[in-house]
Scaffold this motif. Structure first.
Motif, short mmCIF file in Angstrom:
data_model
loop_
_atom_site.label_atom_id
_atom_site.label_comp_id
_atom_site.label_asym_id
_atom_site.label_seq_id
_atom_site.Cartn_x
_atom_site.Cartn_y
_atom_site.Cartn_z
N UNK A 194 0.82 -1.22 0.00
CA UNK A 194 0.00 0.00 0.00
C UNK A 194 0.85 1.26 0.00
N UNK A 195 0.26 2.35 -0.45
CA UNK A 195 0.95 3.63 -0.52
C UNK A 195 0.92 4.33 0.83
N UNK A 196 2.09 4.52 1.43
CA UNK A 196 2.23 5.26 2.67
C UNK A 196 3.35 6.28 2.50
N UNK A 197 3.62 7.02 3.55
CA UNK A 197 4.68 8.02 3.51
C UNK A 197 6.03 7.40 3.14
N UNK A 198 6.30 6.22 3.68
CA UNK A 198 7.57 5.56 3.40
C UNK A 198 7.80 5.36 1.90
N UNK A 199 6.75 4.98 1.18
CA UNK A 199 6.89 4.72 -0.25
C UNK A 199 7.13 6.01 -1.03
N UNK A 200 6.43 7.09 -0.66
CA UNK A 200 6.64 8.37 -1.34
C UNK A 200 8.06 8.87 -1.12
N UNK A 201 8.55 8.77 0.11
CA UNK A 201 9.92 9.20 0.40
C UNK A 201 10.94 8.35 -0.34
N UNK A 202 10.65 7.06 -0.48
CA UNK A 202 11.57 6.17 -1.20
C UNK A 202 11.61 6.52 -2.69
N UNK A 203 10.46 6.86 -3.26
CA UNK A 203 10.43 7.28 -4.67
C UNK A 203 11.27 8.54 -4.86
N UNK A 204 11.07 9.51 -3.98
CA UNK A 204 11.82 10.76 -4.08
C UNK A 204 13.32 10.52 -3.87
N UNK A 205 13.66 9.62 -2.96
CA UNK A 205 15.06 9.29 -2.72
C UNK A 205 15.73 8.78 -4.00
N UNK A 206 15.01 7.96 -4.75
CA UNK A 206 15.56 7.45 -6.01
C UNK A 206 15.73 8.57 -7.04
N UNK A 207 14.77 9.47 -7.11
CA UNK A 207 14.80 10.56 -8.09
C UNK A 207 16.01 11.48 -7.87
N UNK A 208 16.32 11.77 -6.61
CA UNK A 208 17.41 12.73 -6.32
C UNK A 208 18.72 12.06 -5.93
N UNK A 209 18.79 10.75 -6.01
CA UNK A 209 20.01 10.05 -5.60
C UNK A 209 21.21 10.50 -6.45
N UNK A 210 22.25 10.94 -5.78
CA UNK A 210 23.45 11.39 -6.47
C UNK A 210 23.36 12.81 -7.00
N UNK A 211 22.16 13.40 -6.99
CA UNK A 211 21.96 14.77 -7.47
C UNK A 211 21.94 15.73 -6.29
N UNK A 212 21.04 15.46 -5.34
CA UNK A 212 21.01 16.19 -4.06
C UNK A 212 20.94 15.15 -2.94
N UNK A 213 22.03 14.44 -2.69
CA UNK A 213 21.97 13.33 -1.71
C UNK A 213 21.51 13.75 -0.32
N UNK A 214 21.83 14.99 0.07
CA UNK A 214 21.45 15.44 1.41
C UNK A 214 19.95 15.71 1.52
N UNK A 215 19.28 15.90 0.38
CA UNK A 215 17.84 16.19 0.37
C UNK A 215 16.99 15.03 -0.13
N UNK A 216 17.62 13.99 -0.65
CA UNK A 216 16.89 12.87 -1.23
C UNK A 216 16.08 12.13 -0.15
N UNK A 217 14.78 12.03 -0.39
CA UNK A 217 13.92 11.32 0.55
C UNK A 217 13.63 12.08 1.83
N UNK A 218 13.85 13.40 1.82
CA UNK A 218 13.61 14.22 3.02
C UNK A 218 12.77 15.44 2.65
N UNK A 219 11.88 15.81 3.56
CA UNK A 219 11.08 17.01 3.34
C UNK A 219 11.97 18.25 3.43
#
Length: 349
Positions: A194-219
């Motif tokens: 199911x879709x929860x906060x953890x899944x949304x943060x994980x998607x964002x973490x993948x999108x910014x991985x290596x680009x903005x590592x300090x902000x990936x998966x964080x509000x």
């Protein structure tokens, strides 16, 4: 409700101490919730539902039932009052439910007919077709955000591991990251997670991985502006609360409205909160497409050409600044219809 909480906690293998730490409340409160000697607040119920992966509707109904019984007890007029209250709630519900426009109803009917037709061709589907369409989705999604790689260059980076001369490292990472994010949402769909906060943060973490590592998966912790838009996202201190409301809305409506409308709403609501420093729109599209995949539809691939991009952003801004989502939902529905038509034309030949 007390047994619901205890059973869910034990099923996840958590101790009351661990639940208390994760929620930031006293351990004794968790024990009292489970014994029934103390009632959680609405916010605590919502957080418990998310943490313990309890269906929000189920736990909220149990919580409200106990709250009502506690308030009215054995009052002689209780039953009559409940009957009148039920009538009033039903009346309010009808008056606040937004009716779909005729144009959208017609479009949703056409989409569902296409989906039914696609289901008859599923046996002709193949990994190669899915791989090619996923590549197109990565290319178009990144093109919307200003990535200058061509479809062929995107293919070479993702599938051949090549470096394209004249293209920035960020553009290379955007292609690789987005493709991995597609694989991630498909895995969530196949595992019925199911879709929860953890899944949304994980998607964002993948999108910014290596680009903005300090902000990936964080509000985000700072205020942001959206380039080319008059809409101003909420202040950073409001983001966590807005995201909490976002997930409550999802849990409340996920089984009540058409999946296409649900997916479009979740896209618009997430990008309007703009919870991240970067990668908000890509993440919102992936969340939207996860919901579509979960309901048996296919990825709605919004094109990155000028006209499509302008229609997309203009309908989104109308939703954000004028509180009118009709054009945006219609745009998403039309995109899904076109994506279905193309998919059927490929595998139905």
């Amino acid at each position: 409700m007390k047994m619901l909480l205890k059973n869910a906690r034990e099923k996840k293998g958590l101790k009351t101490r661990e639940v208390a730490q994760l929620l930031g409340i006293d351990q004794a409160l968790i024990s009292k919730f489970e014994s029934g000697s103390r009632k959680p607040t609405r916010d605590q119920v919502i957080k418990l539902a998310s943490l313990l992966e309890i269906d929000l509707e189920t736990i909220m109904v149990a919580w409200l039932k106990e709250k009502i019984l506690y308030e009215i007890g054995q009052d002689e007029f209780a039953l009559k009052a409940l009957i009148i209250a039920e009538q009033e709630i039903r009346h309010q519900s009808k008056s606040t439910t937004k009716k779909l426009s005729l144009a959208l109803q017609k479009l949703l009917h056409e989409i569902d007919n296409l989906k039914a037709k696609l289901d008859t061709f599923r046996q002709y589907d193949s990994y190669r077709i899915a791989q090619a369409l996923d590549l197109e989705y990565t290319f178009e999604s990144n093109r919307i955000e200003g990535n200058t790689m061509t479809l062929r260059e995107t293919d070479l980076v993702i599938n051949e591991g090549l470096t394209i001369s004249g293209k920035s490292m960020r553009e290379h990472l955007e292609a690789i990251n987005h493709q991995e994010a597609i694989a991630f949402i498909k895995d969530l769909m196949q595992k019925n997670i199911p879709l929860h906060e953890r899944e949304v943060l994980a998607i964002h973490n993948l999108i910014l991985r290596g680009i903005h590592p300090q902000d990936a998966g964080r509000y985000r912790k700072v205020q942001v502006m959206i380039k080319g838009s008059t809409y101003m996202p909420p202040q950073p201190y409001m983001v966590a609360k807005e995201m909490e409301v976002f997930f409550i809305w999802y849990e409340t409506n996920k089984n009540k409205i058409h999946p296409i409308v649900l997916a479009a709403e979740m896209h618009e609501r997430l990008v309007t909160i703009h919870p991240f420093i970067d990668g908000n729109v890509r993440t919102s599209r992936l969340v939207m497409n996860l919901i579509l995949l979960q309901h048996g539809y296919i990825i709605a691939n919004i094109k990155g050409d000028y006209d499509s991009k302008m229609q997309y952003y203009q309908s989104l801004e109308t939703a954000q600044t004028k509180n009118n989502k009709d054009d945006f939902i219609l745009f998403i529905a039309q995109t899904e219809k076109e994506s279905l038509e193309r998919y059927i034309s490929i595998i139905g030949q």
